[in-house]
Design a protein around this motif. Structure first.
Motif, PDB file in Angstrom:
ATOM      1  N   UNK A 231       1.693   4.798 -19.051  1.00  0.00           N
ATOM      2  CA  UNK A 231       1.588   5.014 -17.603  1.00  0.00           C
ATOM      3  C   UNK A 231       0.283   4.354 -17.176  1.00  0.00           C
ATOM      4  N   UNK A 232       0.399   3.279 -16.383  1.00  0.00           N
ATOM      5  CA  UNK A 232      -0.823   2.532 -16.034  1.00  0.00           C
ATOM      6  C   UNK A 232      -1.050   2.537 -14.528  1.00  0.00           C
ATOM      7  N   UNK A 233      -2.277   2.294 -14.168  1.00  0.00           N
ATOM      8  CA  UNK A 233      -2.655   2.248 -12.757  1.00  0.00           C
ATOM      9  C   UNK A 233      -4.152   2.101 -12.659  1.00  0.00           C
ATOM     10  N   UNK A 234      -4.637   1.790 -11.480  1.00  0.00           N
ATOM     11  CA  UNK A 234      -6.074   1.660 -11.276  1.00  0.00           C
ATOM     12  C   UNK A 234      -6.747   3.024 -11.295  1.00  0.00           C
ATOM     13  N   UNK A 235      -8.106   3.055 -11.318  1.00  0.00           N
ATOM     14  CA  UNK A 235      -8.816   4.336 -11.272  1.00  0.00           C
ATOM     15  C   UNK A 235      -8.466   5.086  -9.980  1.00  0.00           C
ATOM     16  N   UNK A 236      -8.085   6.355 -10.127  1.00  0.00           N
ATOM     17  CA  UNK A 236      -7.776   7.159  -8.937  1.00  0.00           C
ATOM     18  C   UNK A 236      -6.391   6.934  -8.372  1.00  0.00           C
ATOM     19  N   UNK A 237      -5.496   6.294  -9.153  1.00  0.00           N
ATOM     20  CA  UNK A 237      -4.160   5.981  -8.621  1.00  0.00           C
ATOM     21  C   UNK A 237      -3.199   7.176  -8.719  1.00  0.00           C
TER      22      UNK A 237
ATOM     23  N   UNK B 280      -4.977  -2.707   1.226  1.00  0.00           N
ATOM     24  CA  UNK B 280      -5.329  -3.399  -0.028  1.00  0.00           C
ATOM     25  C   UNK B 280      -5.142  -2.441  -1.207  1.00  0.00           C
ATOM     26  N   UNK B 281      -5.122  -2.993  -2.424  1.00  0.00           N
ATOM     27  CA  UNK B 281      -4.891  -2.171  -3.631  1.00  0.00           C
ATOM     28  C   UNK B 281      -5.961  -1.095  -3.786  1.00  0.00           C
ATOM     29  N   UNK B 282      -7.216  -1.411  -3.387  1.00  0.00           N
ATOM     30  CA  UNK B 282      -8.308  -0.450  -3.588  1.00  0.00           C
ATOM     31  C   UNK B 282      -8.374   0.601  -2.486  1.00  0.00           C
ATOM     32  N   UNK B 283      -7.794   0.306  -1.297  1.00  0.00           N
ATOM     33  CA  UNK B 283      -7.896   1.281  -0.198  1.00  0.00           C
ATOM     34  C   UNK B 283      -6.627   2.124  -0.024  1.00  0.00           C
ATOM     35  N   UNK B 284      -5.623   1.890  -0.847  1.00  0.00           N
ATOM     36  CA  UNK B 284      -4.448   2.764  -0.715  1.00  0.00           C
ATOM     37  C   UNK B 284      -4.069   3.397  -2.048  1.00  0.00           C
ATOM     38  N   UNK B 285      -5.110   3.663  -2.904  1.00  0.00           N
ATOM     39  CA  UNK B 285      -4.791   4.501  -4.066  1.00  0.00           C
ATOM     40  C   UNK B 285      -5.036   5.969  -3.698  1.00  0.00           C
ATOM     41  N   UNK B 286      -4.484   6.859  -4.488  1.00  0.00           N
ATOM     42  CA  UNK B 286      -4.433   8.273  -4.122  1.00  0.00           C
ATOM     43  C   UNK B 286      -5.823   8.885  -3.922  1.00  0.00           C
ATOM     44  N   UNK B 287      -6.769   8.568  -4.813  1.00  0.00           N
ATOM     45  CA  UNK B 287      -8.103   9.155  -4.711  1.00  0.00           C
ATOM     46  C   UNK B 287      -8.815   8.672  -3.450  1.00  0.00           C
ATOM     47  N   UNK B 288      -8.736   7.356  -3.176  1.00  0.00           N
ATOM     48  CA  UNK B 288      -9.405   6.803  -1.995  1.00  0.00           C
ATOM     49  C   UNK B 288      -8.870   7.461  -0.723  1.00  0.00           C
ATOM     50  N   UNK B 289      -7.548   7.559  -0.619  1.00  0.00           N
ATOM     51  CA  UNK B 289      -6.937   8.112   0.602  1.00  0.00           C
ATOM     52  C   UNK B 289      -7.267   9.598   0.743  1.00  0.00           C
ATOM     53  N   UNK B 290      -7.251  10.334  -0.373  1.00  0.00           N
ATOM     54  CA  UNK B 290      -7.619  11.762  -0.331  1.00  0.00           C
ATOM     55  C   UNK B 290      -9.047  11.932   0.167  1.00  0.00           C
TER      56      UNK B 290
END
Length: 931
Positions: free
Chosen positions: A128-134, A306-316
């Protein structure tokens, strides 16, 4: 502020009154009194509502001559030391990971994970892969919950890795924990190696063996596996073909995934779509009663693409930031600032600066910086009380306010009562914000923690915290000299070892450049120094624990010849300071036997295991898990000798005990056990007279005794005795057990006359009901004899000591070491009565048995020679006394050389022996006097 009440307090009270099961403490007065009152209330709730009974101080207490005691907690999984703290940390990590109420369109991922479980074997791990905070941890924890609900036969083992340098990221500890969880579910208790390399190497074989015993599927989930140090090297078992009913899921960050793993089937977490972004931000805003305009929503939608502004941690984090200022500040202004943050780290920086701006003084801003930096440089986090001690100027009100904001904004979280960073990006931001000076500043904060925990050590406060932090901090600072000194603090090393942190302890010794043998010698030298200052019973019991830890550590290192002597010394001290039939003596015998098994001296091992089994059955009853442990050990020993029929019989007996215990105990957390206890108590209060209820009352009496609540213990034990007399008749052996336990309690309370009467009754019943060589009869004989001696009734004690010799001769034969022990005990009594002539032949016969059983150079032989030397001296035969004493000293010197690691082999064993050395003075020769 001294006011009795206020509108807000009244409002709170009104709200509470509608909450089901809420408890309210109404207190006016000082903060310390209030805190104490709250603590008492919470303690009462736990004991009455959860445990179902009321208790006083929960202080552990050694059992003395009590029956039905509880096993030492560390022995639950056989010889493998289990760290309840590490387990609790994992449970909390799982709860925190699954905390979010937003599913974020995870349904499509759940289907993919379900397909993996249903796919035919063999199948490689799923990545299971994804960026940090995904949202990888959130996805896995939510899926685990679904699996637990819908597939109860599936065994799910999970591990959530925290920060790369933390304990949760140590490969050997992860593998040990997974193996133990598997063993727990298959009721299998077998010796498990502590050697980190062997542990990792043997895991695939354990997985194969234990999965074959499990009826359903096994799913192993390791979150953030790429944060493990040298993950590819230490997790090589992932590349091997997995057993048919085992599935493995691991999560990784895209950037740090090892190259070899990228070929595995991969489930990649996509960035959130605009609908999920909107629902997540709306949820945060709604919880704070903040309403966004259409224009503001569109602005956010345009920003989160963008990929960095719509991951779960950023949006939370974005939603929390807007919700936080929404009611007090300008939303458009904060939106503008957020839109300039193009990744999670920069958004965290904005959050931190907004918290800084809300603080009233530069002093508070400085304390905020200190708190974040000191948490960041620690090994596993810092507690609130430690922060208050580190920074005396920090008030509880300021700390509470700061932590509330930092927790609310996802900067900090709690794990096992320690404050740590909730996400790696938060720590990255703190380093950028406060630690631009680099390593020098990090080193300064580490030094502050070093000084704090060193001060604790100097005050003899060796806690799991100082053992966790101090050696690791010295390692990070590269201070080998101080690390070396810290490791030679026996309590620091014991703490790490007994919690199973064997690999960590070994790595510290490797860093200071010591090989196994020199490490063993240094530990032994430190222990001998400590022994010189050990006085009093408690101090000697502590010393026995240290010797045992050293022996077990040396055994795990493969230094078998050096391991025997410290384990032997631990056994001697426990027999003297506690009692030859105390459960901890059985523990010593078991450990010593384990060394002989590895050494392939099966005869010695069998004798020791049988003695441990006899003591355990006496102390705990025939159906206790501790008895199952000894049966398992004997079965394994017989199997090694190809005695398969004997081994199978013992295994079946052990399995039945474990099966019954597992049903009673429930989960590892013990909630099923607590519920059962509450039901039992309810049944007991209704007054049903049954043998089972009488046994439970007896067990509860023992439990209260162990907690030092002697008054409540006495009530339960009396009720047990009365019920047994009504149901079974006053001559039943179970009544003797209750009498024996009550006598032990009165002995503890120094009510010797009452104890004497009850022991005599118990002895009378057991003499009539049991065989002349029955262990329970021997048990009561011995304790009554000891009581008579304590009361000065030496003439009454003599026939009982003589009877003890007879019983042991019938049980073991006339040439067994246990008979020698009984002879020595009788000889000591005669010496106290000034009957040296009667004592002499007893000592001589005991000496002959010890020499024939153990050889000329055994410590038992040395101690008996010393006592014979004293008798010769008192008779005026100085030449013989000098000769005997010289021989005794030669044996002592040989023992010292052996423990120091300079001897290579030794034939050593121990019967149910009794050291004549006083527990209070190593130089005492006989109990009646010192020379």
């Amino acid at each position: 502020d001294g006011r009795v009440s206020s509108a807000s307090v009244q409002q709170l009270i009104e709200q509470i009154s509608f909450v089901n099961k809420a408890k309210m403490i109404d207190h006016v007065g000082g903060m310390e009194e209030g805190a104490y009152e709250i603590y008492n209330c919470v303690e009462k709730i736990i004991k009455q509502d959860i445990l179902g009974c009321e208790m006083t101080e929960l202080e552990g207490k050694d059992l003395g001559n009590k029956e039905d005691s509880s096993a030492p907690e560390e022995e639950v999984f056989g010889d493998v030391l289990w760290d309840a703290h590490d387990e609790r940390e994992q449970m909390e990590a799982f709860q925190q990971a699954s905390n979010s109420t937003c599913e974020l369109g995870f349904e499509k991922y759940f289907e993919r994970l379900n397909d993996l479980v249903a796919a035919p074997a063999p199948i490689p791990p799923l990545l299971v892969s994804g960026g940090p905070g995904s949202g990888k941890s959130l996805l896995l924890s939510k899926w685990i919950q679904l699996q637990q609900k819908h597939s109860p036969n599936t065994l799910i083992l999970y591990h959530f890795v925290g920060r790369p340098m933390s304990t949760s990221a140590e490969s050997a500890l992860i593998i040990k924990r997974l193996t133990l969880k598997l063993m727990q579910h298959s009721w299998l208790v077998s010796p498990l190696t502590f050697d980190p390399a062997k542990l990792l190497e043997e895991f695939p074989r354990w997985l194969e063996k234990l999965s074959a015993r499990h009826q359903g599927s096994i799913i192993i989930i390791i979150d953030s596996i790429d944060q493990i140090q040298q993950a590819e090297k230490h997790m090589k078992w992932l590349i091997d073909p997995l057993p048919v009913n085992v599935r493995v899921i691991v999560s990784v960050n895209v950037e740090t995934c090892p190259q070899a793993w990228r070929l595995w089937p991969t489930l990649h977490l996509d960035p959130l779509n605009s609908k999920d972004v909107k629902s997540l931000i709306s949820a945060e805003c709604n919880s704070a009663n903040v309403k966004l305009t259409k224009e503001q929503e569109k602005k956010l939608e345009r920003h989160c693409r963008s990929a960095t502004t719509c991951n779960a941690l950023y949006v939370t984090l974005l939603g929390k930031t807007i919700a936080c200022v929404g009611n007090t500040g300008n939303i458009d202004e904060i939106l503008q600032q957020c839109c300039q943050c193009q990744d999670t780290v920069s958004l965290y920086r904005l959050v931190l600066r907004s918290i800084q701006e809300s603080l009233q003084s530069d002093k508070e801003k400085g304390l905020l910086r200190e708190i974040l930096c000191v948490i960041g440089v620690s090994h596993n986090g810092v507690s609130e009380s430690e922060l208050m001690e580190l920074y005396p100027e920090l008030t509880s009100a300021v700390l509470a306010s700061l932590l509330h904001n930092l927790h609310k904004m996802c900067l900090l979280t709690y794990g096992c009562g320690l404050l740590k960073f909730q996400h790696l990006q938060a720590w990255e931001m703190v380093k950028l914000e406060y630690m631009e000076a680099g390593e020098n500043l990090i080193s300064a904060y580490r030094q502050k923690l070093v000084e704090y925990f060193t001060m604790q050590l100097s005050q003899d406060r060796v806690t799991w915290r100082s053992a966790d932090e101090l050696p690791w901090l010295f390692q990070q600072q590269g201070d080998k000299q101080k690390l070396h000194k810290c490791l030679l603090n026996l309590f620091v090393s014991q703490n790490l070892y007994k919690r199973g942190h064997f690999a960590e302890l070994l790595s510290y010794w490797q860093l200071v450049g010591k090989d196994k043998s020199s490490m063993a010698a240094e530990y032994f030298d430190s222990l001998k120094e400590y022994e010189k200052s050990s006085e009093g019973e408690e101090s000697m019991i502590c010393l026995a624990d240290l010797y045992e830890t050293l022996g077990r550590f040396l055994k795990d290192l493969g230094l078998l010849s050096q391991a025997v002597a410290p384990l032997q010394r631990s056994l001697e001290i426990r027999e003297t300071a506690l009692d030859p039939d105390h459960p901890r003596v059985a523990q010593s015998l078991h450990q010593l036997a384990g060394v002989y098994v590895q050494w392939k001296k099966f005869g010695n091992a069998e004798q020791l295991y049988k003695q441990a089994l006899e003591i355990s059955e006496n102390a705990y009853g025939a159906e206790h898990p501790q008895v199952a442990r000894e049966l398992d050990a004997l079965a394994t020993l017989y199997q090694k000798q190809n005695k398969y029929e004997q081994a199978e019989q013992l295994r079946k007996k052990s399995f039945k005990i474990r099966q019954k215990a597992a049903r009673q105990k429930g989960s590892l957390c013990g909630f099923a056990l607590l519920r059962q206890r509450a039901l039992q108590l309810e049944e007991l209060t209704l007054g049903k007279d049954t043998p089972d209820n009488a046994r439970t009352l007896n067990e509860l009496g023992v439990l209260y005794y162990l907690q030092n609540n002697l008054e409540t213990a006495e009530l339960f034990l009396k009720r047990s005795l009365e019920m047994r007399e009504r149901v079974l008749g006053s001559d039943h052996p179970d009544c003797a057990q209750s009498l024996n336990n009550l006598a032990a309690l009165y002995n503890e309370k120094k009510h010797y006359d009452k104890a004497e009467e009850l022991y005599e009754k118990a002895l009378d019943i057991r003499r009539r009901a049991l065989a002349p060589d029955h262990p329970s009869l021997a048990y009561t004989v011995k304790h009554l004899a000891v009581l008579y001696k304590k009361m000065g009734k030496l003439d009454k004690a003599v026939p009982l000591y003589e009877l003890a010799v007879e019983i042991r001769q019938k049980s073991f034969g006339p040439k067994h070491p246990s008979v020698a022990t009984a002879l020595v005990n009788l000889a000591v009594l005669y010496c106290q009565m000034k009957k040296q002539i009667e004592a002499l032949p007893l000592y001589e016969r005991a000496l002959k048995i010890y020499e024939d059983s153990f050889g000329q150079m055994h410590p038992r032989v040395g101690e008996t020679l010393k006592n014979l030397a004293v008798l010769s001296y008192e008779k005026g035969d100085f030449e013989k006394a000098a000769e005997l004493y010289k021989r005794a000293m030669e044996i002592k010197e040989a023992e010292t050389l052996l423990i120091g690691g300079k001897a290579t082999s030794r034939h050593s064993s121990s019967g149910d022996t009794f050291s004549l050395k006083s527990a209070l003075s190593p130089n005492a020769l006989l109990e009646q006097g010192q020379r």
